[in-house]
Design an enzyme around this catalytic site. Structure first.
Site, PDB file in Angstrom:
ATOM      1  N   GLU A   1      -1.425  -9.306   3.076  1.00 47.83           N
ATOM      2  CA  GLU A   1      -1.354  -9.932   4.405  1.00 47.83           C
ATOM      3  C   GLU A   1      -2.706 -10.455   4.872  1.00 47.83           C
ATOM      4  OE1 GLU A   1      -1.773  -5.424   5.383  1.00 47.83           O
ATOM      5  OE2 GLU A   1      -1.008  -6.700   3.775  1.00 47.83           O
TER       6      GLU A   1
ATOM      7  N   CYS B   1       0.841  -1.198   0.000  1.00 49.85           N
ATOM      8  CA  CYS B   1       0.000   0.000   0.000  1.00 49.85           C
ATOM      9  C   CYS B   1       0.882   1.257   0.000  1.00 49.85           C
ATOM     10  CB  CYS B   1      -0.969  -0.030   1.180  1.00 49.85           C
ATOM     11  SG  CYS B   1      -2.343   1.127   1.004  1.00 49.85           S
TER      12      CYS B   1
ATOM     13  N   HIS C   1      -3.349  -5.186  -0.013  1.00 51.22           N
ATOM     14  CA  HIS C   1      -2.879  -5.722   1.276  1.00 51.22           C
ATOM     15  C   HIS C   1      -2.894  -7.250   1.247  1.00 51.22           C
ATOM     16  CE1 HIS C   1      -2.747  -2.023   3.793  1.00 51.22           C
ATOM     17  NE2 HIS C   1      -3.611  -1.584   2.893  1.00 51.22           N
TER      18      HIS C   1
END
EC number: 6.3.4.2
Length: 545
Positions: free
Chosen positions: A517, A379, A515
């Protein structure tokens, strides 16, 4: 489908790990072949955590459908296969907003709006709606029993216990059983008082999960059972462990899943926890260690980057190494220079907002680029890498993002004003838009360029990842940056927005606007994190070579 509900409450102190306990029980039930979901009911007045400070509340976890939710939903997705959505998390603020909206429309026909029945009915509707289509729904109530804020939620689940009956509801209460060194014994009195508090509002717990730094002796279990009016087999000892992924096996060993399935009359196979046993084995038997520098601005609270931390650990499992995360405040780089980055095997710059520390992140990206050190930007981490490249390689002096400098001569990153979402709808934003709920959010398709590290990591030419941001790469500068050597390796669904960048002549310099993750799990990992840690291992070996 008849859904059964398990309500999880906490007592004595906060941060006992209700979310981990709920997720671990869900993992065992899922391993028995049941379709399980988990909900989190948060008692704060905010509509969602989207505008809350990460240093106060931890990270904001984004679901596939774009809901900004509590970080506990990240735990849920890492423990079970079911994907969370906006129905899995709601707050007091959200409930009140919906009730007040109905009142303004006249839906209540002039009635006096009260906590009981209007607020509690709205909560019950949300809980029942969230559980639809599942065998079991585990509902975690945020906060601690005794908090004023939690009372409407506790009253709602009390009513559901009566309305649905004992064969469809179960109450599980987490409590603290501390060990007093001076006395040389564990103390059950806090648990007794917590259960007394819970019973005073009409909820009798069926299961007690007793947290502590050690296992609870059988005689103390019997004491808790007697004074709390809970079966002794339903008093579960949950001691501190060095890995949260050991908890499903701990709960199963004490028969918690059998107790639940028998209570609900569910016929299902024995739990197969072999996948979790494999995770635990990999975690306990690494063949090496790498050190990753995480350069951010919320480094005083690791929970601000909870999913990133976990994704790095998962990638370590995949690469058979343990990942040592070194948190580096980006302002320290601004103050002390890049010597604080020495000795690392890779640099990761996660997402973030605001100008504070951004120049330190840009310096970290430059250090990684110039020293062939593996770099992973997420990001804002992608945006600072692009700004650094624009300034020092493409010759765009003082290039910046309009988020930090509206008067920059080269706005290589700017506010996104229009894009097409995953449903094909045109979304629009401007400078005066509200901060809450106005970002580009949720899972979106990304087209990858053949022959890039991105395509190699995903083993294909598309991926779907989740977004949470307002600013994008300014397309006006794309051609100039490409000519300078930057590769735009990922593009949005309509191929209009830059989703990924990388450097072709660098061992591993990859960054994404999304993102990744949020999609990493201990059993499956995540391709970009796995590639990044693999590059860190290779860098370390070359460095030692």
């Amino acid at each position: 489908m008849t859904t059964r509900y398990i309500f999880v409450t906490g007592g004595v102190v906060s941060s006992l790990g209700k979310g981990i306990a709920a997720a671990s029980l869900a993992a065992i039930l899922e391993a028995r072949g049941l379709n399980v979901t988990i909900m989190k009911l948060d008692p704060y007045i905010n509509l969602d955590p989207g505008t809350m400070s990460p240093t106060q509340h931890g990270e904001v976890f984004v679901t596939e459908d774009g809901a900004e939710t509590d970080l506990d939903l990240g735990h849920y997705e890492r423990f079970i296969r079911t994907k969370m959505n906006r129905r899995n998390n709601f707050t007091t603020g959200r409930i009140y907003e919906e009730v007040l909206r109905k009142e303004r429309r006249g839906d209540y026909l002039g009635a006096t709006i009260q906590v009981i029945p209007h607020i509690t009915n709205a909560i019950k509707e949300k809980v029942l709606e969230g559980g639809e289509g599942h065998d079991v729904a585990i509902v975690e109530i945020g906060g601690t029993v005794g908090d004023i804020e939690s009372l409407p939620f506790l009253e709602s689940i009390r009513q559901l216990g009566v309305e649905l009956g004992r064969d469809r509801t179960l109450f599980m209460h987490l409590t603290l059983v501390p060990f007093l060194g001076a006395a040389g014994e564990v103390k059950t009195k806090p648990t007794q008082h917590s259960v007394k508090e819970l019973r005073s509002i009409g909820i009798a717990p069926d299961v007690l999960v007793c947290r502590g730094d050690r296992a609870i002796p059988s005689n103390e279990k019997a004491k808790i059972s007697l004074f709390c009016n809970v079966e002794e087999r339903a008093v579960i000892s949950l001691k501190d462990v060095d890995s949260i992924y050991k908890i499903p096996a701990l709960l199963k060993a004490q028969g918690l899943d059998d107790l639940v399935t028998k209570r609900f009359g569910l016929e299902c196979r024995e739990a197969d926890l072999s996948e979790w046993e494999n995770v635990i084995y990999q975690e306990a038997n690494p063949t090496g260690e790498v050190t990753i520098g995480m350069v951010g601005k919320y480094t005083e609270l690791p929970d601000a980057y909870k999913s990133v931390n976990e994704a790095l650990k998962h990638a370590g499992l995949f690469n058979r190494v343990s990942v040592n995360i070194k948190y580096i405040d980006s302002q320290n780089i601004e103050a002390k220079g890049t010597e604080v980055l020495e000795g690392l095997d890779g640099i990761l710059v996660p997402g973030g907002f605001g100008e504070r520390g951004v120049e330190g992140k840009i310096m970290a990206a430059q250090y990684a680029r110039e020293n062939n050190l593996p770099y992973f930007g997420i990001c804002l981490g992608m945006q600072v890498a692009l700004i650094e490249f624009a300034r020092h390689v493409a010759g765009l002096e003082n290039a910046h993002s309009t988020e930090f400098n509206k008067d920059t001569p080269h706005p290589v990153v700017g506010l996104i004003t229009e894009w097409i979402d995953e449903k094909g709808n045109i979304e629009q934003r401007h400078e005066e838009s509200d901060l809450g709920g106005t970002m580009r959010l949720g899972a979106q398709l990304c087209h990858l360029i053949e022959g890039t590290k991105a395509a190699e990591a995903y083993k294909g030419l598309t991926c779907v990842e989740r977004h949470r941001h307002r600013y994008e790469v300014n397309n006006t500068y794309r051609e100039r940056l490409e000519k300078a050597g930057l590769v735009f390796s990922g593009l949005s669904t309509d191929r209009q927005l830059v989703e990924m960048i990388e450097l072709p002549n660098h061992p591993w310099f990859v960054a994404g606007q999304f993102h990744p993750e949020f999609t990493s799990t201990p059993r499956d990992g995540q391709p970009l994190f796995q590639g990044f840690v693999a590059a860190a291992v290779a860098y370390q070996k070359r460095d030692l070579g």
